[in-house]
Design an enzyme around this catalytic site. Structure first.
Site, PDB file in Angstrom:
ATOM      1  N   ASP A 328       0.831  -1.198   0.000  1.00  0.00           N
ATOM      2  CA  ASP A 328       0.000   0.000   0.000  1.00  0.00           C
ATOM      3  C   ASP A 328       0.872   1.258   0.000  1.00  0.00           C
ATOM      4  OD1 ASP A 328      -2.739   1.194   0.447  1.00  0.00           O
ATOM      5  OD2 ASP A 328      -1.741   1.941   2.242  1.00  0.00           O
ATOM      6  N   GLU A 357       1.783  -0.083  -4.856  1.00  0.00           N
ATOM      7  CA  GLU A 357       0.793   0.908  -5.279  1.00  0.00           C
ATOM      8  C   GLU A 357       1.509   2.235  -5.524  1.00  0.00           C
ATOM      9  OE1 GLU A 357      -3.428   2.837  -3.764  1.00  0.00           O
ATOM     10  OE2 GLU A 357      -1.819   2.489  -2.319  1.00  0.00           O
TER      11      GLU A 357
END
Length: 621
Positions: A328, A357
């Site tokens: 993330d 990400e």
């Protein structure tokens, strides 16, 4: 004499008082394995005032002992080279005498664990949110200290989905044709509200009890592996939750990024990571700012922090037998530190895969973050990150299928231009591609449940270069608009995941209360393409040959030396004729093409028609 007796009693009482209130409450990692590639292991020991003690481990070399400004911590670094599977004893001493001892276990490592194979372009990843997928154990017990309780009436609340619910429906995911599962985080998140997304974690070594247990997470991996499927863990390096026990009692002040005003939100400008002209205050505002008020920003520049999160990630890979990580907010971390984190994991597991990400809108800026990037090399930076997420393709997909006319810079030319920039990426097949995820408006919301457009979109996502990811529920036409109704709307419960649900979309339309006819149409198409894709080496490993779109018709080929697939996407409102002579380079000596969508055979030696707003996937023969 009486005073002397009192003094002795006082000393003994003080000793036992200190013994009672200076015990070791935690050691993390909770256990480890022998024969790991990295031989240095940092043990974080926590307990009231334990820094007053010295530490000894019989037969084990302690290379470093670090005591911080917080007396409740000791960090012990040991050399594990010669440690076999066994229990070692850690002695905590005061003035040479053992005050307390803790056993620490080293386990046998799974055979060939180092060489586990990560997810790749032969896979299709099914992304789900566990709280919203299925409740498989309605009688599970939450701990009394867990703040937020279940409330399905609250779109932003806990709804009760869990690991058992995922396990119960693995056959559904397998039958659909997906080969890997990415679940949004499952570790404990003890925020008092909005905790269901689990990105504000309060314990990095324990599954949230509302989802299940560590053992159930391991079982999820085992059940997936039985089905020849893979498990990808959603991992967070940039921030923890405000309720994390270490945040409440920081080992060091600089464990997190501190600001004079207390909370300071990130400016989210990731370009400052590589902008040669960026001001220091702006760069610091991105990397050191907090992602949200409940998400303190972790300082990976602190070597204790960095080693802690390296070991935690390795622990979960080894413990749960993972096949990959999705990281993330990868590009919000300190870039040099996150590169060290990534490199350490890939050294431990050289065939593993990690996707970061990197939510940016320019191919060069995304490519900067992929391992061995030519762009990053300009500034002598290498992230060591194998895979990144193709957000520019996502932006393209959510725009071009509403552009039906033949315009110079709109419609299918957007796809062509996106792939024309692939020269920026060092490994174009190891890029995650998608039409939506848990942070975006549902793709069927964007296109107002138009199944023809869904089919064109998924044809592209499932046949072009890269690793496709689909978002749970898209395959049955689920809707959701975060701009109008918040995040909860794009994270709706999967129908049939709860006993009380009136409809069960896990079941076909032929079954009472199963999928509706509309849901079945979305599902049937998705299942057909996914299951065909499983056996297509041209799609898994082939090169991409693309043609400039004419009349809003995009044609490309995926090919190896032996196999070739011709893909045609007609985004025009009218039927279009394919001039075969233009595509001789791709068609080569093949004379027929089996359209896997309709089962019809096309003669590729002469021109043929493609219906308006449809796609064709031709296996050339």
């Amino acid at each position: 004499m009486k005073n002397q007796h009192f003094f002795v009693i006082f000393i003994i009482a003080s000793f036992y008082f200190s013994l009672s209130y200076s015990q070791v409450e935690k050691i993390e990692p909770p256990f480890w394995w022998s024969n790991m590639h990295h031989q240095e292991l940092q043990l974080m020991c926590y307990g009231k005032d334990i820094s007053k003690y010295d530490v000894e481990i019989d037969g084990v070399t302690i290379t470093e002992t670090t005591k911080t400004e917080n007396p409740n911590y000791i960090f012990i670094t040991i050399n594990t080279k010669d440690i076999t599977s066994s229990n070692i004893v850690i002695d905590f001493k005061n003035q040479g005498k053992v005050v307390t001892s803790r056993e620490y276990e080293f386990k046998d490592r799974k055979a060939n664990s180092k060489y586990r194979k990560g997810f790749d372009s032969s896979d299709v990843i099914y992304l789900l949110m566990p709280d919203r997928f299925s409740d498989g154990n309605s009688k599970k017990h939450s701990r009394s200290d867990i703040a937020e309780k279940e409330d399905r009436t609250n779109p932003a609340g806990r709804h009760g989905g869990d690991i058992q619910g995922i396990i119960n429906h693995l056959d559904y995911i397998k039958d659909l044709g997906a080969t890997a599962l990415w679940s949004t985080p499952l570790l404990e998140d003890n925020e008092p509200e909005y905790s269901y997304h689990t990105y504000a974690q309060s314990d990095l070594y324990n599954i949230d009890p509302r989802y299940g247990s560590n053992e159930e997470y391991k079982k999820l991996a085992q059940e997936l592996h039985k089905l020849d499927m893979k498990l990808i863990m959603d991992y967070i390096t940039n921030h923890w939750g405000s309720k994390h026990w270490m945040i409440k009692d920081l080992p060091t002040k600089d464990w997190i990024h501190q600001w004079p005003e207390g909370f300071k939100r990130s400016n989210y400008r990731m370009t400052t990571q590589f902008d040669n002209h960026a001001s220091q205050i702006d760069a610091k505002g991105c990397m050191n700012g907090w992602f949200d008020v409940s998400m303190p920003d972790i300082n990976q520049n602190n070597p204790l922090v960095l080693q802690y999160i390296i070991q935690n990630a390795i622990w979960w890979i080894e413990y749960a037998d993972l096949d990959g990580l999705r990281v993330d907010t990868y590009s919000y971390n300190d870039k040099e530190a996150i590169a060290q984190w990534t490199k350490a994991i890939m050294e431990e597991y050289p065939n593993f895969n990690i996707v970061g990400e990197v939510w940016m809108h320019d191919q060069a800026q995304i490519a900067y973050w992929q391992k061995d990037s030519k762009v990053g090399a300009i500034g002598n930076f290498n992230s060591h990150l194998p895979s990144v997420m193709d957000f520019t393709l996502y932006n393209t997909v959510t725009t071009m299928f509403n552009e039906n006319d033949d315009v110079w810079d709109k419609g299918m030319i957007r796809a062509y231009n996106n792939f024309a920039n692939d020269f920026l990426y060092p490994d174009i097949n190891n890029i995650l591609i998608f039409a939506g995820n848990h942070d975006t408006n549902r793709i069927n919301e964007v296109y107002q449940s138009n199944i023809d457009k869904y089919k064109m979109i998924m044809t592209l996502i499932l046949t072009t270069r890269g690793i496709p990811q689909i978002y749970y529920g898209d395959e049955i036409g689920m809707l959701g608009n975060r701009d109008k109704s918040g995040d909860g709307d794009i994270r709706r419960d999967f129908p049939g995941g709860w006993e009380e649900d009136e409809q069960n979309a896990f079941l076909p339309s032929s079954v009472k209360k199963g999928r509706t006819n509309s849901q079945e149409a979305f599902h049937t198409f998705t299942k057909k393409v996914l299951n065909w894709r499983k056996q297509s080496q041209a799609i898994h490993r082939g090169k991409l040959l693309q043609y400039i779109p004419f009349h809003n018709v995009y044609v490309y080929f995926r090919y190896t030396e032996e196999k070739s697939v011709m893909v045609i996407i007609n985004n025009n409102k009218n039927d279009q004729t394919i001039d075969v002579s233009r595509f001789t380079e791709g068609v080569k000596t093949f004379t027929k093409g089996l359209d896997i969508l309709t089962g019809t055979t096309i003669d590729t030696t002469k021109d043929f028609q493609v219906s308006s707003q449809t796609s064709m996937i031709l296996e050339l023969q």
